[in-house]
Design a protein around this motif. Sequence first.
Motif, mmCIF file in Angstrom:
data_model
loop_
_atom_site.group_PDB
_atom_site.id
_atom_site.type_symbol
_atom_site.label_atom_id
_atom_site.label_comp_id
_atom_site.label_asym_id
_atom_site.label_seq_id
_atom_site.Cartn_x
_atom_site.Cartn_y
_atom_site.Cartn_z
ATOM 1 N N PHE A 195 -7.057 -15.303 3.413
ATOM 2 C CA PHE A 195 -8.390 -14.736 3.231
ATOM 3 C C PHE A 195 -9.046 -14.567 4.595
ATOM 4 C CE2 PHE A 195 -7.445 -16.809 -0.758
ATOM 5 C CZ PHE A 195 -7.881 -15.871 -1.690
ATOM 6 N N ALA A 196 -9.423 -13.337 4.903
ATOM 7 C CA ALA A 196 -10.156 -13.071 6.135
ATOM 8 C C ALA A 196 -11.629 -13.045 5.766
ATOM 9 C CB ALA A 196 -9.717 -11.740 6.728
ATOM 10 N N ILE A 197 -12.408 -13.915 6.401
ATOM 11 C CA ILE A 197 -13.834 -14.003 6.060
ATOM 12 C C ILE A 197 -14.635 -13.210 7.088
ATOM 13 C CG2 ILE A 197 -15.742 -15.561 5.586
ATOM 14 C CD1 ILE A 197 -13.694 -17.729 5.046
ATOM 15 N N ALA A 198 -15.268 -12.155 6.597
ATOM 16 C CA ALA A 198 -16.010 -11.274 7.503
ATOM 17 C C ALA A 198 -17.172 -12.039 8.123
ATOM 18 C CB ALA A 198 -16.544 -10.067 6.743
ATOM 19 N N GLN A 199 -17.336 -11.807 9.420
ATOM 20 C CA GLN A 199 -18.406 -12.479 10.128
ATOM 21 C C GLN A 199 -18.964 -11.465 11.112
ATOM 22 O OE1 GLN A 199 -16.977 -15.735 12.378
ATOM 23 N NE2 GLN A 199 -19.017 -16.461 12.856
ATOM 24 N N GLU B 221 -7.007 -4.943 13.364
ATOM 25 C CA GLU B 221 -5.785 -5.723 13.406
ATOM 26 C C GLU B 221 -6.119 -7.189 13.121
ATOM 27 O OE1 GLU B 221 -2.965 -6.118 16.915
ATOM 28 O OE2 GLU B 221 -2.745 -4.014 16.294
ATOM 29 N N VAL B 222 -5.376 -7.801 12.218
ATOM 30 C CA VAL B 222 -5.645 -9.189 11.824
ATOM 31 C C VAL B 222 -4.374 -10.006 12.018
ATOM 32 C CG1 VAL B 222 -6.208 -10.664 9.863
ATOM 33 C CG2 VAL B 222 -7.376 -8.491 10.133
ATOM 34 N N PRO B 223 -4.481 -11.167 12.689
ATOM 35 C CA PRO B 223 -3.277 -11.985 12.852
ATOM 36 C C PRO B 223 -2.859 -12.649 11.541
ATOM 37 C CG PRO B 223 -5.181 -13.131 13.728
ATOM 38 C CD PRO B 223 -5.672 -11.783 13.287
ATOM 39 N N THR B 224 -1.575 -12.706 11.295
ATOM 40 C CA THR B 224 -1.053 -13.519 10.187
ATOM 41 C C THR B 224 0.097 -14.334 10.771
ATOM 42 O OG1 THR B 224 0.773 -12.133 9.400
ATOM 43 C CG2 THR B 224 -1.440 -11.521 8.653
ATOM 44 N N GLY C 274 -0.247 -16.096 2.886
ATOM 45 C CA GLY C 274 -0.492 -17.518 3.119
ATOM 46 C C GLY C 274 0.816 -18.267 3.323
ATOM 47 N N LEU C 275 0.796 -19.554 2.987
ATOM 48 C CA LEU C 275 1.995 -20.381 3.160
ATOM 49 C C LEU C 275 2.916 -20.225 1.948
ATOM 50 C CD1 LEU C 275 0.285 -23.614 4.499
ATOM 51 C CD2 LEU C 275 1.720 -22.030 5.793
ATOM 52 N N PRO C 276 4.227 -20.284 2.188
ATOM 53 C CA PRO C 276 5.144 -20.191 1.054
ATOM 54 C C PRO C 276 4.968 -21.402 0.146
ATOM 55 C CG PRO C 276 6.328 -20.838 3.039
ATOM 56 C CD PRO C 276 4.921 -20.514 3.459
ATOM 57 N N VAL D 36 -5.969 -24.374 2.826
ATOM 58 C CA VAL D 36 -6.413 -25.050 1.603
ATOM 59 C C VAL D 36 -5.278 -24.883 0.613
ATOM 60 C CG1 VAL D 36 -8.074 -25.081 -0.282
ATOM 61 C CG2 VAL D 36 -8.835 -24.509 2.016
ATOM 62 N N GLY D 37 -4.551 -25.944 0.378
ATOM 63 C CA GLY D 37 -3.338 -25.791 -0.419
ATOM 64 C C GLY D 37 -2.419 -24.821 0.304
ATOM 65 N N HIS D 38 -2.004 -23.769 -0.371
ATOM 66 C CA HIS D 38 -1.120 -22.800 0.272
ATOM 67 C C HIS D 38 -1.863 -21.556 0.733
ATOM 68 C CE1 HIS D 38 1.694 -25.413 -1.884
ATOM 69 N NE2 HIS D 38 2.501 -25.126 -0.886
ATOM 70 N N ASP D 39 -3.185 -21.537 0.504
ATOM 71 C CA ASP D 39 -3.976 -20.408 0.995
ATOM 72 C C ASP D 39 -4.454 -20.689 2.416
ATOM 73 O OD1 ASP D 39 -3.745 -19.040 -1.396
ATOM 74 O OD2 ASP D 39 -5.572 -19.913 -2.241
ATOM 75 N N LEU D 40 -4.634 -19.614 3.167
ATOM 76 C CA LEU D 40 -5.138 -19.755 4.525
ATOM 77 C C LEU D 40 -6.454 -18.993 4.656
ATOM 78 C CD1 LEU D 40 -1.878 -19.121 6.617
ATOM 79 C CD2 LEU D 40 -2.957 -21.316 6.117
ATOM 80 N N TYR D 41 -7.329 -19.506 5.475
ATOM 81 C CA TYR D 41 -8.602 -18.851 5.749
ATOM 82 C C TYR D 41 -8.698 -18.556 7.237
ATOM 83 C CZ TYR D 41 -10.015 -19.946 1.032
ATOM 84 O OH TYR D 41 -10.084 -19.997 -0.324
ATOM 85 N N LEU D 42 -9.274 -17.398 7.527
ATOM 86 C CA LEU D 42 -9.367 -16.938 8.906
ATOM 87 C C LEU D 42 -10.724 -16.274 9.084
ATOM 88 C CD1 LEU D 42 -7.872 -15.690 11.577
ATOM 89 C CD2 LEU D 42 -7.477 -13.728 10.087
ATOM 90 N N ASP D 43 -11.420 -16.588 10.173
ATOM 91 C CA ASP D 43 -12.671 -15.879 10.460
ATOM 92 C C ASP D 43 -12.333 -14.506 11.000
ATOM 93 O OD1 ASP D 43 -14.383 -17.883 9.711
ATOM 94 O OD2 ASP D 43 -14.437 -18.812 11.687
#
Lengths: 311, 125
Positions: free
Chosen positions: A271-275, A231-234, A259-261, A209-216
């Motif tokens: 943003f890692a969204i806890a699930q 451990e979280v992938p980036t 996120g993205l430059p 979203v724009g330059h932000d990234l979201y990850l489950d």
Amino acid sequence: MKYKDYYEILGVKRDASADDIRKAYRRLARKYHPDVSEDPRGEEKFKDVSEAYKTLKDPEARAAYDNLGKHRPGEEFRPPPDWGQGFGDGSFSSEDIDLSDLFAAFGGGRGRQGAMPIPGQDFEVTAPISIEEAWRGTELELNLSVPEYDGKGGVRRVPLVFKARIPKGVTDGEKLRLPGKGGKGLNGGPNGSLYLNIAFKPNPLFRAVGHDLYLDLPLAPWEAALGASVEVPTLAGSVRLKIPPGTNSGRKLRLSGRGLPRRGEGEGDLFAIAQIVVPDTLTEREQALLKELAAASKFDPRKAFPKGDGK
Amino acid sequence: MKLEITDAEWLCERPEVSLEELVELSGLSPELLVELVEYGALAPTGTISAAGAGSRTEAQPMQWRFASDCVIAVQTVSRLRDDFDLDANALSVAMMLVERIRGLEAQLQELQSHLPQPDRQVRRE
């Protein structure tokens, strides 16, 4: 070249009036125009509709089109040898052009304006890139076929193959410009531009979203309750993320600057969204422990609900 | 075969564009763009020379500056004009609606990104 039935595309009879043609065009444009339509194939359909209308709305071009005779749509054909006389010098090599190129000389009078400088046409293409490519910057090979006018009404399709350097910092939906890479200007007019519409390819992990990234971020119930270090992938490789105790589903954990430059300096966040996820099947031991937990716990996840009468 | 490499440029190098640049980027005439400003569909954010220009409506159109993120909207409007034969008044309405839809789509995309995607994520193993 392949024949297209412009009348059929617009859904009008061959003797339709100019007014009927305009109405048919407007109806179809409202239906398929990519800025208006939700039809995923709208853009493609609109191209045909627009090509048909451009030719049929101009009486001269329409007469010239009618002159080609009627063929089956998709049928290979050549214009009669004397076709095009009186419209520019008609120097086509008919193998490597589209039907629409034949009529490009009409209406706007491209090629008939003598020495007036005419700016080249702008081209626009979609550039699908991956999120990783946007992160690093990339070189994209473009392989296009574009019309080239010789200034006397002649036209041919020429391949345009080159690499475009995409700077890092682009994001989904952004537009880039390659000045001078559009159509050639005539009589000293400037060349057109080529526009690239950046479209991110779907990524199995990240959503931009724009330059932000979201990850489950899937968590076991005990990780979420007790807290954990996972451990979280980036895009730059895995990092360890501390999960605070009592993390609920949907909570966003921010990894600042992952996120993205951005263009210039700085970068977006990840943003890692806890699930919270549970195992599909439980071992006997897991089942026993969870039953013990259920019996011991006073936790009421539904305490906000009105108390029923238990029926 | 070694391919020539061309640098793709940002649509605008600066956060603001002038009327002249907007004309170049959109293919719309300066007169039409001025009309869109008069109808309130397009708003200059300021003027090139703040000194002596007075308020921004008094400033000459050639001194206007626009936020560069309006370029995409103006290009869309330019396409709509060509493809639907719209006049300036209809265009100004279309432009406001297009902007609103763009804003809503961006919001929708953002909200969707917040939602977990269980089919994609959890079933991977």
